[in-house]
Each structure stands twice: as C-alpha cells, then as structure tokens.
Design a protein around this motif. Structure first.
Motif, short mmCIF file in Angstrom:
data_model
loop_
_atom_site.label_atom_id
_atom_site.label_comp_id
_atom_site.label_asym_id
_atom_site.label_seq_id
_atom_site.Cartn_x
_atom_site.Cartn_y
_atom_site.Cartn_z
N ALA A 194 1.04 3.94 -3.09
CA ALA A 194 0.73 5.35 -2.83
C ALA A 194 1.88 6.24 -3.31
O ALA A 194 1.65 7.33 -3.85
CB ALA A 194 0.48 5.56 -1.34
N ARG B 274 1.61 9.16 -6.19
CA ARG B 274 2.02 10.55 -6.01
C ARG B 274 2.97 10.98 -7.13
O ARG B 274 2.87 12.11 -7.64
CB ARG B 274 2.69 10.74 -4.65
N ASP C 170 0.83 -1.21 0.00
CA ASP C 170 0.00 0.00 0.00
C ASP C 170 0.86 1.25 0.00
O ASP C 170 0.57 2.23 -0.71
CB ASP C 170 -0.92 0.00 1.22
N LYS C 171 1.94 1.21 0.78
CA LYS C 171 2.84 2.36 0.86
C LYS C 171 3.53 2.61 -0.49
O LYS C 171 3.64 3.75 -0.95
CB LYS C 171 3.89 2.11 1.95
#
Length: 246
Positions: free
Chosen positions: A43, A47, A39-40
């Motif tokens: 993300a 970005r 998930d990190k």
C-alpha cells in the motif's frame, strides 16, 4: 525516499531519451514475513506510485515481488518500442528484522526511543553491462555526441596537412573530446564515407585554406556540410553540445 528514487530514475532515463512503464510487483507464493506487513508495504508503494505517476499511471504485477518485499519494476522502452527490464526499487523489511537494526527516533517516550528501519534496494541501471547493450539497441549505433566514443574524425585532403590535423586533434583531446585523424592513403571521398559508416558525429575536413585560416570544415555523419569554423569556435560549440547532452 521511494518517490525520490523514482525521481532519480526519471532523470536518468529522460537523459537517455527513453520512455518507461511502472509495475508494482507484489507478494510471491514463497515469501518471508507476515501478510499484514506485506499489505502495508504494498500500500505504501502504491501511494508513492500514485504520487509520482498519478492514479492509472502504473499497473500491478501480482506475485512477482522479491521474497523479502514488494518492488517497483521499471520497464524501459527503446527507440523501437521494445521492452527491457532495467531499473528497480525494492522494499526490504526482512533484513532489518534479521539483523535487529534500529535507529534512534529522538523520542523521550519510554518504548519509543528506537524504531525499525525499512531498507530500500535501488538500482537505476540494473546491470551496467545489460544497460550498455540496451543503449546500443536504443541508439542503433548512432550515439549522441555527449555519449559517443567516436565524436570527431579529422580528415586531411592531402598528406601535406597531416601535421595541422594532428595539432587540431591534440587540442580537442586536451579538452576531453574523442578525436582521431585519418592518415591512411585512402582517397578523400573514401575517408569521409568510412568516418560516416563508423558513426563519427563530425568529420573535420582540412585543406590548404583551412590550414591558412586556422579553421576546419565541418560535416556531420548525416553528410550535412556545416561549413568552415575556427578551431577555438569549434571547441566552444562542442562544449555546448556536451553540456546540453545533445
């Protein structure tokens, strides 16, 4: 680093005159590592893509990531708007863990002296052979001059001018251009037509006046007659086309 890779990709495909779409391929069913880490990473890629293409400038492709990390897939469109999968930017946080890779952070704080890197797999063209096939389709055989394997065909009107044509060919070759001379016994119109069918960017016609003046008479593969030009001036012109990637 990811944005830098995307900028590099943009430079490559702008050079080829191709458009592209971006997709974020996320965690597949069979994946290594903890979901929180995935998930990190996803993300972070999102970005980077927002920064590069703007929000709404890309789409998500759920479940199509590599087993070791998410990736950005670049779908390239050729001149006929057909889609090809070529470039990719992939995050890999599994190999650094498995090889216990660490780098010195420069920190003197205890426990923070070293940190785990994240590996980026970056492929701008995909496979070179596949990219070559895509470019063949994109240009339809009409390669731009800077990329063309058949840049110049020199065509003597009569065999008496063969030696001069060879001299012009050698000058062009010494300057790094792909140049050939048609010394066949075919008639002049046939030589011009053959060179155009073979997609030579330029045909340089040579007759008695051109030999006398130290010039060539220029035609394009679209059969546009550009007229007479000194050989040295022609070389300077071709160098400009090559430098401008025209």
């Amino acid at each position: 680093e990811v944005i830098g890779s995307l900028e590099f990709m943009k430079s490559v495909y702008d050079t080829f005159g191709m458009t592209y779409k971006l997709e974020l391929s996320t965690r597949p069913k069979k994946a290594l590592g903890e979901k929180e880490l995935w998930d990190k990473a996803e993300a972070a890629l999102a970005r980077a893509m927002d920064s590069f293409a703007g929000k709404g400038g890309w789409r998500e492709n759920p479940g199509d990531g590599a087993f070791y990390g998410p990736k950005i897939d670049i779908k390239v469109m050729d001149a006929m708007e057909r889609v090809h999968q070529c470039a990719t930017v992939q995050l890999d946080f599994q190999l650094p863990i498995r090889f216990n890779l660490q780098y010195n952070t420069g920190s003197t704080e205890k426990g923070s002296e070293f940190a785990r890197p994240v590996m980026i797999h970056r492929a701008m063209l995909g496979s070179v052979e596949r990219m070559f096939a895509v470019l063949c389709e994109h240009y339809g055989g009409k390669w731009p001059f800077w990329l063309s394997p058949r840049q110049v065909m020199i065509i003597p009107v009569h065999k008496d001018w063969n030696d001069y044509c060879q001299e012009v060919r050698d000058k062009l070759h010494n300057e790094g251009f792909y140049a050939d001379v048609d010394l066949s016994k075919a008639k002049f119109p046939k030589k011009v037509r053959t060179a155009q069918i073979d997609q030579y960017n330029f045909q340089l016609v040579v007759g008695g006046e051109e030999v006398k003046n130290g010039t060539v008479n220029i035609r394009t593969r679209e059969n546009k007659v550009e007229g007479e030009k000194k050989v040295d001036d022609l070389i300077a012109y071709l160098k400009e086309l090559r430098a401008e990637r025209a």
